[in-house]
Design an enzyme around this catalytic site. Structure first.
Site, PDB file in Angstrom:
ATOM      1  N   CYS A  47      -6.391  49.251  26.569  1.00 52.49           N
ATOM      2  CA  CYS A  47      -5.009  49.080  26.097  1.00 52.49           C
ATOM      3  C   CYS A  47      -4.162  48.344  27.130  1.00 52.49           C
ATOM      4  O   CYS A  47      -3.525  47.337  26.831  1.00 52.49           O
ATOM      5  CB  CYS A  47      -4.397  50.434  25.780  1.00 52.49           C
ATOM      6  SG  CYS A  47      -2.676  50.355  25.225  1.00 52.49           S
ATOM      7  N   LYS A  56       1.217  42.248  23.583  1.00 52.67           N
ATOM      8  CA  LYS A  56       2.645  42.426  23.339  1.00 52.67           C
ATOM      9  C   LYS A  56       3.479  41.552  24.273  1.00 52.67           C
ATOM     10  O   LYS A  56       4.578  41.112  23.916  1.00 52.67           O
ATOM     11  CB  LYS A  56       3.041  43.893  23.481  1.00 52.67           C
ATOM     12  CG  LYS A  56       2.322  44.836  22.525  1.00 52.67           C
ATOM     13  CD  LYS A  56       2.331  44.308  21.100  1.00 52.67           C
ATOM     14  CE  LYS A  56       1.480  45.159  20.169  1.00 52.67           C
ATOM     15  NZ  LYS A  56       0.031  44.874  20.247  1.00 52.67           N
ATOM     16  N   ILE A 188      -3.181  42.622  14.672  1.00 59.55           N
ATOM     17  CA  ILE A 188      -3.489  41.809  15.857  1.00 59.55           C
ATOM     18  C   ILE A 188      -3.569  40.336  15.476  1.00 59.55           C
ATOM     19  O   ILE A 188      -3.045  39.463  16.175  1.00 59.55           O
ATOM     20  CB  ILE A 188      -4.818  42.273  16.492  1.00 59.55           C
ATOM     21  CG1 ILE A 188      -4.700  43.725  16.946  1.00 59.55           C
ATOM     22  CG2 ILE A 188      -5.183  41.380  17.677  1.00 59.55           C
ATOM     23  CD1 ILE A 188      -5.998  44.323  17.454  1.00 59.55           C
ATOM     24  N   HIS A 445      27.892  51.371  13.840  1.00 58.85           N
ATOM     25  CA  HIS A 445      28.341  50.109  13.238  1.00 58.85           C
ATOM     26  C   HIS A 445      28.849  49.174  14.335  1.00 58.85           C
ATOM     27  O   HIS A 445      29.581  49.609  15.218  1.00 58.85           O
ATOM     28  CB  HIS A 445      29.468  50.363  12.233  1.00 58.85           C
ATOM     29  CG  HIS A 445      30.088  49.100  11.718  1.00 58.85           C
ATOM     30  ND1 HIS A 445      29.501  48.342  10.729  1.00 58.85           N
ATOM     31  CD2 HIS A 445      31.230  48.450  12.087  1.00 58.85           C
ATOM     32  CE1 HIS A 445      30.258  47.283  10.499  1.00 58.85           C
ATOM     33  NE2 HIS A 445      31.322  47.325  11.300  1.00 58.85           N
TER      34      HIS A 445
END
Length: 469
Positions: A47, A56, A188, A445
């Site tokens: 990983c 990533k 992936i 908001h």
């Protein structure tokens, strides 16, 4: 050392230092157990060193590169943008080293003994450890198998990791592919398609399945976005063979029983992951495996030997770090005598694409197939105020409720903020939330969160609800 002469005593021996093994080690140590963690290669496992973190980083880089061209509306003027993949590779190595050192520091802080080398079971209470000429025997009360997975080789081509790449080697490229073929339809494959398109590659995707693996509405929006980015998609097609040539790869594709040859500079193949359990010696101690080669476990991660546990990719289910981490902590807590279990029913599925995708629970079609009468609401991000500010208007938030009970069955998102926001869906599903539980709280908001509120509110107005089934 003579085998049997002396054995180091430990409460817990963990084999494998990826997400599952690392978190099992830390949790067990936090609970007061004497822990030894054995990793064959580098701590962090596949990983950190080959998969999640490198991929990533590439998708994040691609996202930021694409965003730069949209900054002019904010009054930010940029000169011609240059992308240097070698700088990205250098950053990747620094990032991995930094995270590795952080993991080692945590192990030291919690008195986890960290060993680098190979391990195998001598019996159901002893493990042999080797590192070069060094050989030690460890006697344990409990053991955790967390050795992860290997990428399965595909037939029809040789994976040279230069022209033909897998999910571990594509993030080692030192050149930007001129023409990249992606073979696969999983997250992936999609992440690499979006990243390299942003880097400047001409990207094509082919896969054998009917569609992508998400809710049908997300699949439709995803195909639109891919077309918008000039990424071609060929569904229900098969890669028969690939031949490496001097400047690229000649591939033979089959679609609707017709074959054709095409030339690409690079080929990426999304490959199946298989459990990495060979040479562990588990067969000699009675740890049973499934027909698919995975280690059998119960809800506490116990194998068929009660003092031996297994977590992560060696067990059945999707090969995801989030699964391994949860199972690792569950195993540690069970060993410590804590009442615990893992449940993957609401395992989130995410893709760090541009825009990102996140989903949890049942899709609309799954809910109908399981006999639920559903109410479905889908709110486009183009109507969201914050999306107007950051000009990230692609995508939507979709909620699936059971009609009779107003109970949430699934949440599906594609768009800016989806991966962070999906936690609301996970918690809601775990709490068996109804529409009022999501409607009552206050939402900040302006934010993308407000689109989730709108989606929930819309189910009360059946005239505005999407009813595909």
């Amino acid at each position: 050392m003579v085998v049997g002469e002396l054995a180091h005593e430990r409460d817990v021996i963990i084999v494998g230092g990826g997400p599952g093994g690392y978190h099992a080690a830390l949790r067990a140590a936090q609970l007061g157990l004497a822990v030894t963690l054995i990793e064959k290669e580098d701590i962090g496992g596949g990983c950190l060193n080959k998969g999640c973190i490198p991929s990533k980083l590439f998708t994040y880089s691609g996202e930021k590169l694409a965003e730069i061209n949209e900054y002019s509306h904010l009054g930010i003027e940029t000169s011609p943008i240059l992308f240097n993949i070698n700088t990205l590779q250098s950053n990747k190595r620094n990032l991995i080293n930094q995270l590795q050192e952080g993991m080692k520091t945590k192990c030291k802080k919690h008195n986890v003994e960290l060993l680098k080398g190979t391990a195998y079971f001598l019996s159901d209470e002893k493990i042999g450890f080797e590192n070069g000429d060094q050989y030690e025997v460890y006697r344990f009360k409990h053991a955790v198998i967390a050795t992860g997975s290997l990428l399965e080789a595909r037939k029809g081509y040789h994976m040279d990791h230069v022209r033909i790449l897998d999910s571990w080697s594509i993030t080692k490229l030192n050149e930007i592919p001129e023409k990249l073929l992606i073979y696969g339809n999983d997250y992936i494959a999609l992440e690499m398609a979006f990243a390299f398109q942003a880097f400047g590659s001409k990207v094509s995707i082919i896969f054998e399945q009917e569609d992508f693996e998400f809710d049908l509405s997300i699949n439709k929006e995803l195909r639109r976005i891919l077309k918008k980015k000039n990424i071609s998609v060929m569904r229900k097609a098969r890669l028969i063979e690939a031949a490496i040539e001097e400047n690229g790869v000649l591939v033979t594709l089959e679609e609707r029983e017709a074959t054709e040859k095409q030339f690409f500079s690079h080929l990426f193949v999304s490959t199946k992951q298989t459990p990495n359990i060979k040479n562990l010696g588990i067969e000699r101690i009675g740890v049973e495996t499934t027909d698919g080669g995975y280690i059998k476990i119960n809800e506490k991660c116990q194998t068929t030997r009660q003092n031996i546990y297994a977590v992560g990719d060696v067990t059945e289910g999707q090969s995801l770090a989030v699964k391994a981490i949860k199972q690792g902590k569950t195993a540690a807590e069970a060993i410590a005598g804590i009442l615990t279990e893992f449940d993957l029913r609401f395992l989130p599925l995410v893709a760090h694409t541009s825009p990102p995708i996140a989903a949890v629970g049942m899709s609309e079609q799954e809910a109908v197939q399981k006999g639920h009468s559903v109410i479905v609401s889908q709110i486009p991000l183009s109507s969201n105020g914050y999306s107007a500010i950051n000009r990230k208007k692609d995508g939507f938030i979709k909620v699936v409720f059971e009609r009779e009970s107003n109970r949430l069955l699934g949440m599906h998102m594609i768009g800016n903020g989806a991966i962070e926001l999906i936690s609301s869906g996970i918690i809601s599903l775990e709490m068996i939330a109804r529409d009022e539980d999501l409607h009552f709280p206050l939402y900040p908001h302006p934010s993308v969160n407000e689109s989730l509120l709108e989606a929930v509110e819309a189910i009360k107005n059946y005239s505005s609800v999407i009813t595909s089934f």
